[in-house]
Each structure stands twice: as C-alpha cells, then as structure tokens.
Design a protein around this motif. Structure first.
Motif, PDB file in Angstrom:
ATOM      1  N   PRO A  91       0.824  -1.222   0.000  1.00  0.00           N
ATOM      2  CA  PRO A  91       0.000   0.000   0.000  1.00  0.00           C
ATOM      3  C   PRO A  91       0.854   1.266   0.000  1.00  0.00           C
ATOM      4  O   PRO A  91       1.913   1.325   0.624  1.00  0.00           O
ATOM      5  CB  PRO A  91      -0.814  -0.127   1.296  1.00  0.00           C
ATOM      6  N   ILE A  92       0.354   2.284  -0.699  1.00  0.00           N
ATOM      7  CA  ILE A  92       1.108   3.522  -0.900  1.00  0.00           C
ATOM      8  C   ILE A  92       1.496   4.190   0.420  1.00  0.00           C
ATOM      9  O   ILE A  92       2.631   4.642   0.583  1.00  0.00           O
ATOM     10  CB  ILE A  92       0.298   4.501  -1.785  1.00  0.00           C
ATOM     11  N   GLY A  93       0.573   4.243   1.364  1.00  0.00           N
ATOM     12  CA  GLY A  93       0.887   4.873   2.656  1.00  0.00           C
ATOM     13  C   GLY A  93       2.032   4.169   3.363  1.00  0.00           C
ATOM     14  O   GLY A  93       2.916   4.822   3.933  1.00  0.00           O
ATOM     15  N   LEU A  94       2.030   2.846   3.299  1.00  0.00           N
ATOM     16  CA  LEU A  94       3.098   2.074   3.930  1.00  0.00           C
ATOM     17  C   LEU A  94       4.416   2.278   3.186  1.00  0.00           C
ATOM     18  O   LEU A  94       5.482   2.357   3.805  1.00  0.00           O
ATOM     19  CB  LEU A  94       2.724   0.592   3.972  1.00  0.00           C
ATOM     20  N   GLN A  95       4.362   2.393   1.857  1.00  0.00           N
ATOM     21  CA  GLN A  95       5.585   2.650   1.088  1.00  0.00           C
ATOM     22  C   GLN A  95       6.222   3.975   1.525  1.00  0.00           C
ATOM     23  O   GLN A  95       7.446   4.072   1.676  1.00  0.00           O
ATOM     24  CB  GLN A  95       5.288   2.684  -0.410  1.00  0.00           C
ATOM     25  N   ALA A 110      10.819  14.194  -5.167  1.00  0.00           N
ATOM     26  CA  ALA A 110      10.107  14.344  -6.436  1.00  0.00           C
ATOM     27  C   ALA A 110       9.340  13.058  -6.714  1.00  0.00           C
ATOM     28  O   ALA A 110       9.905  11.961  -6.683  1.00  0.00           O
ATOM     29  CB  ALA A 110      11.086  14.631  -7.568  1.00  0.00           C
ATOM     30  N   LEU A 111       8.047  13.199  -6.987  1.00  0.00           N
ATOM     31  CA  LEU A 111       7.184  12.066  -7.310  1.00  0.00           C
ATOM     32  C   LEU A 111       6.954  12.090  -8.811  1.00  0.00           C
ATOM     33  O   LEU A 111       6.219  12.933  -9.329  1.00  0.00           O
ATOM     34  CB  LEU A 111       5.872  12.180  -6.526  1.00  0.00           C
ATOM     35  N   HIS A 119      -1.463  10.140  -4.269  1.00  0.00           N
ATOM     36  CA  HIS A 119      -1.556   9.416  -3.003  1.00  0.00           C
ATOM     37  C   HIS A 119      -0.218   9.436  -2.237  1.00  0.00           C
ATOM     38  O   HIS A 119      -0.200   9.565  -1.010  1.00  0.00           O
ATOM     39  CB  HIS A 119      -2.023   7.973  -3.234  1.00  0.00           C
ATOM     40  N   LEU A 120       0.878   9.304  -2.966  1.00  0.00           N
ATOM     41  CA  LEU A 120       2.196   9.376  -2.324  1.00  0.00           C
ATOM     42  C   LEU A 120       2.422  10.753  -1.709  1.00  0.00           C
ATOM     43  O   LEU A 120       2.930  10.870  -0.592  1.00  0.00           O
ATOM     44  CB  LEU A 120       3.299   9.089  -3.342  1.00  0.00           C
ATOM     45  N   GLN A 121       2.049  11.791  -2.440  1.00  0.00           N
ATOM     46  CA  GLN A 121       2.231  13.146  -1.933  1.00  0.00           C
ATOM     47  C   GLN A 121       1.465  13.327  -0.625  1.00  0.00           C
ATOM     48  O   GLN A 121       2.010  13.850   0.361  1.00  0.00           O
ATOM     49  CB  GLN A 121       1.750  14.168  -2.972  1.00  0.00           C
ATOM     50  N   ALA A 122       0.232  12.878  -0.591  1.00  0.00           N
ATOM     51  CA  ALA A 122      -0.575  12.983   0.631  1.00  0.00           C
ATOM     52  C   ALA A 122       0.040  12.165   1.770  1.00  0.00           C
ATOM     53  O   ALA A 122       0.068  12.610   2.922  1.00  0.00           O
ATOM     54  CB  ALA A 122      -2.004  12.534   0.355  1.00  0.00           C
ATOM     55  N   ALA A 123       0.543  10.985   1.435  1.00  0.00           N
ATOM     56  CA  ALA A 123       1.143  10.117   2.453  1.00  0.00           C
ATOM     57  C   ALA A 123       2.399  10.748   3.052  1.00  0.00           C
ATOM     58  O   ALA A 123       2.584  10.753   4.273  1.00  0.00           O
ATOM     59  CB  ALA A 123       1.472   8.748   1.861  1.00  0.00           C
ATOM     60  N   HIS A 128      10.587  18.174   5.247  1.00  0.00           N
ATOM     61  CA  HIS A 128      10.613  17.699   3.862  1.00  0.00           C
ATOM     62  C   HIS A 128       9.540  18.367   3.024  1.00  0.00           C
ATOM     63  O   HIS A 128       8.526  18.841   3.526  1.00  0.00           O
ATOM     64  CB  HIS A 128      10.466  16.172   3.820  1.00  0.00           C
ATOM     65  N   GLN A 129       9.813  18.406   1.727  1.00  0.00           N
ATOM     66  CA  GLN A 129       8.869  18.915   0.732  1.00  0.00           C
ATOM     67  C   GLN A 129       8.737  17.849  -0.345  1.00  0.00           C
ATOM     68  O   GLN A 129       9.723  17.205  -0.705  1.00  0.00           O
ATOM     69  CB  GLN A 129       9.394  20.201   0.084  1.00  0.00           C
ATOM     70  N   GLN A 130       7.534  17.676  -0.846  1.00  0.00           N
ATOM     71  CA  GLN A 130       7.319  16.722  -1.922  1.00  0.00           C
ATOM     72  C   GLN A 130       6.519  17.395  -3.032  1.00  0.00           C
ATOM     73  O   GLN A 130       5.638  18.195  -2.774  1.00  0.00           O
ATOM     74  CB  GLN A 130       6.611  15.465  -1.435  1.00  0.00           C
ATOM     75  N   GLN A 131       6.904  17.080  -4.247  1.00  0.00           N
ATOM     76  CA  GLN A 131       6.209  17.665  -5.392  1.00  0.00           C
ATOM     77  C   GLN A 131       6.047  16.617  -6.475  1.00  0.00           C
ATOM     78  O   GLN A 131       6.890  15.730  -6.646  1.00  0.00           O
ATOM     79  CB  GLN A 131       6.982  18.868  -5.933  1.00  0.00           C
ATOM     80  N   VAL A 132       4.936  16.715  -7.193  1.00  0.00           N
ATOM     81  CA  VAL A 132       4.694  15.841  -8.336  1.00  0.00           C
ATOM     82  C   VAL A 132       5.414  16.447  -9.532  1.00  0.00           C
ATOM     83  O   VAL A 132       5.261  17.637  -9.827  1.00  0.00           O
ATOM     84  CB  VAL A 132       3.179  15.700  -8.607  1.00  0.00           C
ATOM     85  N   VAL A 133       6.211  15.627 -10.213  1.00  0.00           N
ATOM     86  CA  VAL A 133       7.025  16.106 -11.335  1.00  0.00           C
ATOM     87  C   VAL A 133       6.732  15.255 -12.573  1.00  0.00           C
ATOM     88  O   VAL A 133       6.953  14.044 -12.552  1.00  0.00           O
ATOM     89  CB  VAL A 133       8.531  16.018 -10.997  1.00  0.00           C
TER      90      VAL A 133
END
Length: 196
Positions: A34-38, A63-64, A79-83, A95-100
């Motif tokens: 599952p994405i949250g666990l990843q 970067a996602l 989903h990864l960004q939210a997690a 940390h910062q995460q962005q969809v690329v």
C-alpha cells in the motif's frame, strides 16, 4: 428443454465463477505494498542512508515522478504526496514533496542536480524508460524508489517494496545504490532482498 437450459445455465455460471476466482488470484499475486506504507518505509530507509543528510541539506526534497498520459501514475503520485505530507521529519529533516512530470532521463538527472533532490519516486508507466533512467543517474547522488518492484530489479530504482507471502519486503539494487551514492547501513541490507 428447461432441464437442459438449467444445466447449461449452471455450467455457464460455474465457468464464470472459475474465471472470476482465477482473475482474483492474479490480482492477489500482483498486489503491491500500500502507498501509505511505502511512504512510511521510505522515510525509515532514508534515515538509514549514511549520505542522506549531506544530500538533502536543510530540507529533504522528494520528487514524485509521473508518466504523461498514465492515469495510474498520476493517481499514485497524488496518493504518495498525501502520504508523505502526513509524515513528520524524515531523517530528522523537514521535507517537501512535489509531483514532477517526466520529460526524459537527461532532464531528470539535470533536475535532481539543480533542485538538490534527495529522493525521486518512480510511479507506474516507466517500463520503457528504466534503462535510460538508470544510465542518466549513474554518478548522481539521489535515492531512487519505485512503486513497481521490477524497476528495482532492473536498476531503474535503488529501493522498492514487494509483497511476499502477504508481508512487505524491502528491495535494494546494490550496484545502483553505489552508483547513486546511496549508502544503506548493514541492518537494512540484512533484512532486504538485495539485487547484486
């Protein structure tokens, strides 16, 4: 006639149920973690990368990566960004995460260097790009992760996760880790499936 029709109907239902059961087994066999666990596991592994603090600097940037035209890729990245946003500090850092959106492997390598990205996460849809990504990131200090276990085996990502007998398993591509200056401590390597 009704009797023959009833027998045929039961036979057809039995065939449909058998096909459904077979399809469900295929889904079970190809399930991923599952994405949250990843995201949680990635955060823990980042703390076990001896080069992470130097790579990240003051803020750990993630970067996602999404593949254009691939709805599953876009959904996974969201989903990864939210997690990741729901997690506390990673390796002791904010940390910062962005969809690329992925352009090509050379542009990805340039982006990693320009933005000082600490982690790049490959979502689905990169089957045809794995080799070019692996080559472009040779010598670039970045922890690459993938939602697709095969990308790790093929060297397109250093880290990934898989389900083995219903349990989450860490995957590590050791040659690619060395090429990308990802130095995981031995505690991780002893519990991971390591590709050499």
């Amino acid at each position: 006639m009704n009797r023959a029709g009833g027998t045929a109907g039961r036979l057809a239902l039995a065939v449909v149920l058998a096909i459904f059961a077979w399809a469900m087994q295929l889904v079970a066999d190809t399930s991923v973690v599952p994405i949250g666990l990843q995201a949680q596991l990635t955060a823990k592994l980042a703390a076990h990368d001896k080069g992470m603090l130097a790579r990240a600097g003051a803020v750990l940037k993630i970067a996602l990566l999404t593949k254009s035209g691939n709805a599953e890729s876009a959904s996974t990245a969201t989903h990864l960004q939210a997690a990741f946003e729901g997690l506390g500090p990673i390796a002791g850092l904010p940390h910062q995460q962005q969809v690329v959106p992925f352009v090509d492997a050379a542009a990805l390598a340039a982006l990693v260097k320009a933005e000082s990205l600490a982690i790049v996460y490959l979502t689905q849809g990169f089957d045809g790009d794995v080799e070019s990504i692996r080559t472009a990131l040779d010598g670039v200090s970045v922890m690459t992760c993938a939602t697709v276990p095969d990308y790790v085996a093929r060297g397109g990502a250093v880290i990934g996760f898989d389900l083995v007998s219903g349990k989450s398993k860490i995957l590590v591509n050791l040659p690619q880790a060395k090429k990308q200056s990802v130095n995981l401590d031995s505690n991780v390597l002893t519990i991971a499936t390591v590709f050499k």
